[in-house]
Structure formats: structure tokens, C-alpha cells
Design a protein around this motif. Structure first.
Motif: not given
Ligand code: MCA
Ligand code: AMP
Length: 518
Positions: A313, A316, A341, A345, A347, A367, A395
Motif C-alpha cells: 500500500t 497509509l 490516515p 486513504v 481506513l 484500507v 492489512t
């Protein structure tokens, strides 16, 4: 005309008008004292890109690189982007079994290795689909540069779409099999642009670059950060705490894994005065202990900005550099948290059923955003498993978000050890131990370590009648695995703690060995 989303083009646009200014100054190793201008980076990467094009490779060929850090390896990275191929960086600590797996899986058309490894690397490469093996040494030596010298220093970057692949980064797998995370030009460019703003990069910033170049932190956070801001770099081929401390008066931005901060704190020359010109210290890749965060504040007057990311990613979350209007103007860099975040992004924290948990409660972190990768190389099934129906990536990290929006990582659902900023997957190490003669079974767990944060410890059961020496187990592993994956201690025991399902209770082993390095 179609817009060109080639990441190189976007980086290049940010370079200074005066291309003769210094872009990189080498401060250690064989090239110490050398300065590379922006023009040097441009021309040299054009020559290497032209060499790659002269090989007439299929579009998006993989260019696998296991070479010591050098400005020339940076040039090779830029050249690969320019030519529209896919860069595949490999840790220099990887041994032949590991390299054989990566080359077999990624099928690179070109492999670039250190001159000293040419024999065994080319044997592995040519037994697969690789057509060209070049060497690149850390003292501007090797066949890659010799061949590139015959090519023009002008090159028009290949036209790429935003979702075209730019790099594959291998992350070890919880099942033992490494997965190649595919990142596109768009993934990395969106992240680089967001970080440039969020970390408030300044026209006069100077980055002290001391991280390895084969992982996300050194390559995509640090190097992209400097290149997309046209900022010069003070370049170390190897991290050395004394050298970095001595460079602080000449730099403004430093990025490191926690171990780098721990080691720099041991240098008595690290003082407020020494760090007075610095603007920003950034930490990531592993949890920064609150003691390190506080000690750094006390010694230098600077508050480390901790951020969180993954190979899949890029970045993040981040603690704020400036007041963040999305969070009521919060400007505090809060130790023990990884901040908010990043803009763009999404989250969320969910429970085992995938339902969002209330604010402040712990759950799995998921995410979504333009930075999230395209999937695992040739593993559509695994890729599908890691995404939810609404497109969030799981994640494997466990955390919570407080009422102000600060994210805290509290653990991992994936069985992973992060040692000095490198990921070590116990399943992979256990697989190698279990293959050793005389071994019935093993468990590898992470325990706290004052320098590396966490290190692996192996607990091994011998086959009936076999005599196992812990030192021999470690010795055998050294020939097979990258050095940072080797357990720091090994214990031979008669049984492993198990739950009623027969599963090894690693939490009990972690508890038992937690004081080993205290
Ligand atoms: C070296 N050794 C280690 C490690 N590094 N052991 C455990 N963990 C490590 N990380 C061991 C070697 O095996 C060797 O042991 C001894 O230490 C000396 O090796 P040497 O290479 O000389 O070590 P060093 O130069 O002192 O390296 C330590 C280091 C290095 C500078 C902290 O590990 C490092 O650069 N770490 C940064 C990793 C990084 O960039 N991570 C970013 C990943 P023996 O003598 O027994 O053989 S990107 C990421 O995670 C995400 C996306 C993110 O958020 O950034
Ligand atoms: P990698 O697969 O090498 O990209 O490593 C990614 C993992 O590193 C994440 O999933 C986290 O577990 C961990 N990580 C990265 N940054 C941090 C941080 N600041 N604090 C805690 N863990 C982190």
C-alpha cells in the motif's frame, strides 16, 4: 495526446531548472565525495534506459536487481521506469535459495547482480527465462554501465497508464511462500504527491538517505520524497550512526526505522545544537518505542513523526507535520500512534465478522485508496482473499482509532516478526528448520530486543534418537537464509505448548522467552 502517467516523468518535472545543481552527494563508500547533478541523473538514466530498450524486451518486462546500494542502482531504477519496465528490487542479504524462488516466480527478462555474485546468480537466472544478466558494483563498475556507455544520453520516457505496473516488491508469506506485491505508476505517484504536501516538503530541504534501497521505506518514501520535490540527498551506502549524526547540520529531513534512532541515541554528539537545522525526523516500518520517542525529544528537541505503511500500500497513515484541518487542526505528533490516515486513504477497523467496531475499540485494519496495490503477482486467488467485497485491503495489522482520529497499531493478526525494520515470517524460517536432518518440528517466535526491536528465537524438537545442537541448527540456516532472518537463539526442547486443537501456542513461547535479551 494521451497523458503519460510514467512515474519518472512526474518526478523529473519537479527537478530544478538549473540541472547542474547537486542532486546526490555521496558521503561514504567507494564513491565518497562524488557529486551527481540532476543532469547526471537524467543523462545516465537515459543511457541505461536506451540499453534496456536495445534489448528489445517485451513490454513490462521484469528487471530484477540484487546489487549493493549506490547512486548507479538509483539510476538503474529510474531507467527501468523510463523504459516502462517493471523494477524488482531484492535484498542483498538473500541467499541462493531465496533468489532462485524470486527469479523462478517473477521470470525477469533481465537480472542485475553484484559482480561477486555473477557466477551463481547467472546460473539460476539462465536456468529460467532470463535472457540477460548484467553486473553492477558499488564503485561504478560492472557490465551494466559498460554496456550503457555506448548508448545515447537522450531518451523519451515510455508512455504508461496509471495502472501499468512499475514495481514488484516481494513480501514474505505467512504460509512460507513469498508474494510479489504489484505496484503501479499511479499507486506510487499518488502516494509521493500526498506525502510531499503532508510532510510539507520545502524548497531548501536536504534529505539524509541512509536506508537500504530495496524496500518501500528507502526507495518509495525517501527517494521519491526527495525526487518529487527536487531536493538533494546526502547519500550513505550503509547506515552508520556517527556519520548521520555528523551530517545533521547539513540536512533537513531524515527517515529511519526505529533501530536507526536507537543507535543514533547512543552517540554522545547527538545534541540539540547538532540537530538545530533539521526540520523533520520520520520513523516507520516497525513500532517506535515510546522511550525512543521521548529520548529523542529530550536530546534533540525534535518530535519524531511516526507513520505506517506496507509494501502492498506504500504509506497509509502519518502523524501530522502541520496542523491537520481534517482533525480539528490537530498538530500533535503523538508517540505510540501512527497518526491519521493520509488524505485519500480510507481506513476502517473491523471485527472478525467484518463489521466496523466502535471508536476506540480494537480490530483488524482495512484500507482503500489510490495507493493500494494491484494484487499479488500471479496469485489471483490470494489477491481475492485479501480484499473485501467493497474493495478494502485486509492489512493483517490490528489496531484502533481514537475519537480524534489517531490510529494506534496494537498487534498483528499475521504471524510476522519485524526485526530492525525487516520482516521475518516465522513460517518461512520454520520451513527451513524443519527440513534440517534430525528436526521433528519447530516454532519461531519474536521476542523484544533492545537494538532490533524484535528478533526471532527458534524452539526446536528433535526426531526420536537424533541429537540436535542449537549452534548447528543456526549454522545450517546461515547458508540458506538471509542473515536478518536467522534466529538469534535456538533452544532444543522435548515438547511445544499446544492448545486443545493441537496448535502450538506461540503466545506462551513469547512469554517464556521475552526476557532473553532484556
Ligand atoms: C542486520 N542484522 C540483523 C538485522 N540487520 N538482525 C536482525 N534484524 C536486522 N534487521 C544482523 C546480521 O544478521 C548480522 O548478524 C549483524 O546484524 C550485522 O549485520 P550488518 O548487515 O552489518 O548489520 P547493520 O549494517 O548494523 O544493519 C542493521 C540495520 C539494517 C542498519 C538496522 O538492518 C537496516 O538497514 N534496516 C532497515 C530495514 C528497512 O529499510 N526496512 C524498511 C522495509 P551476524 O553477525 O550474526 O551475521 S519497508 C517497510 O517495512 C514498510 C513498507 C514501511 O512501512 O516502511
Ligand atoms: P512490509 O510488508 O515490509 O511492507 O511491512 C509492513 C508491515 O510493517 C505493516 O503491515 C506493519 O505491520 C509494519 N509497520 C510499518 N510501519 C509501522 C509502524 N509505524 N508501527 C508499527 N508497525 C509498522
Amino acid at each position: 495526446m494521451t497523458e503519460n502517467h510514467n512515474l519518472f516523468v512526474a518526478l523529473r518535472q519537479s527537478w530544478p531548472d538549473d540541472l547542474d545543481r547537486t542532486a546526490v552527494e555521496v558521503v561514504d563508500g567507494p564513491g565518497a565525495g562524488l557529486r551527481y547533478s540532476w543532469r547526471d541523473l537524467d543523462r545516465a538514466s537515459a543511457m541505461v534506459a536506451n540499453l534496456l530498450e536495445s534489448l528489445e524486451l517485451p513490454a513490462r518486462s521484469r528487471i530484477a536487481v540484487q546489487a549493493e546500494k549506490s547512486v548507479e542502482s538509483l539510476i538503474l531504477y529510474l531507467a527501468t521506469l523510463r523504459a516502462g519496465h517493471v523494477y524488482l528490487p531484492l535484498n542483498t542479504a538473500y541467499q541462493s535459495a531465496e533468489i532462485a524462488y524470486f527469479i523462478g516466480d517473477a521470470e525477469p527478462a533481465v537480472v542485475v547482480c553484484s559482480p561477486g555474485n555473477h557466477g551463481w546468480v547467472s546460473r539460476i537466472a539462465f536456468s529460467g527465462k532470463t535472457r540477460h544478466v548484467f553486473t553492477l558494483g558499488d564503485s561504478r563498475s560492472g557490465s551494466l554501465l559498460e554496456r550503457a556507455a555506448h548508448h545515447s544520453d537522450r531518451h523519451v520516457p515510455a508512455v504508461c497508464r496509471a495502472d501499468d505496473l512499475a514495481v514488484i516488491i516481494y513480501t514474505s508469506g505467512t504460509t512460507g511462500r513469498s508474494k510479489g506485491a504489484m505496484l503501479s505508476h499511479g499507486n506510487m505517484l499518488s502516494n509521493a504527491r500526498v506525502l510531499r504536501t503532508y510532510w510539507d516538503w520545502q524548497p531548501d530541504d536536504v534529505l539524509i538517505h541512509a536506508l537500504p534501497m530495496f524496500h518501500v521505506h528507502g526507495l518509495f518514501v525517501a527517494i521519491h520524497g526527495a525526487l518529487i520535490n527536487g531536493s538533494p540527498m546526502l547519500w550513505l551506502n550503509r547506515f552508520d550512526p556517527a556519520t548521520v549524526v555528523s551530517l545533521l547540520p547539513r540536512g533537513t529531513v531524515f527517515m529511519g526505522v526505529p533501530t536507526l534512532y536507537v543507535r543514533m541515541l547512543e552517540d554522545p554528539r547527538l545534541t540539540r545544537e547538532q540537530a538545530a537545522r533539521m526540520r523533520l525526523f520520520i520513523s516507520g516500518s516497525a513500532p517506535l518505542l515510546i522511550e525512543t520517542f521521548r529520548d529523542w525529544q529530550q536530546r534533540t528537541g525534535h518530535t519524531i513523526l511516526e507513520r505506517y505503511g506496507m509494501s502492498e500500500t506504500v504509506m497509509l497513515t502519518s502523524n501530522p507535520c502541520l496542523p491537520d484541518p481534517r482533525h480539528g487542526g490537530a498538530a500533535e505528533r503523538r508517540g505510540g500512534t501512527v497518526g491519521f490516515p493520509l488524505p485519500g486513504v480510507e481506513l476502517r477497523v473491523v471485527d472478525d465478522q467484518g463489521q466496523a467496531v466502535p471508536t476506540g475499540e480494537i480490530g483488524g485494519i482495512q484500507v482503500r485508496g489510490p495507493n493500494v496495490f494491484q494484487g499479488y503477482w500471479q496469485m489471483p486467488g490470494k489477491t481475492a482473499q485479501e480484499f473485501t467485497a467493497d474493495g478494502f485491503f485486509r492489512t493483517g495489522d490490528v489496531g484502533r482509532v481514537d475519537a480524534q482520529g489517531y490510529v494506534t497499531i496494537v498487534g498483528r493478526s499475521k504471524d510476522l516478526i519485524i526485526s530492525g525494520g525487516y520482516n521475518v515470517y516465522p513460517a518461512e524460517v520454520e520451513g527451513f528448520i524443519n527440513d534440517l536432518p534430525g528436526v521433528a518440528e519447530s516454532a519461531v517466535v519474536g521476542v523484544p530486543h533492545p537494538d532490533f526491536g524484535e528478533v526471532g528465537v527458534a524452539v526446536v524438537i528433535a526426531r526420536p534418537g537424533a541429537r540436535l545442537e542449537p549452534g548447528r541448527v543456526i549454522g545450517e540456516l546461515r547458508a540458506r537464509l538471509a542473515n536478518f532472518k536467522i534466529p538469534k537463539r535456538c533452544f532444543v526442547v522435548s515438547e511445544l505448548p499446544r492448545n486443545t486443537m493441537g496448535k502450538v501456542q506461540k503466545n506462551l513461547l513469547r512469554e517464556q522467552y521475552k526476557g532473553l535479551f532484556a
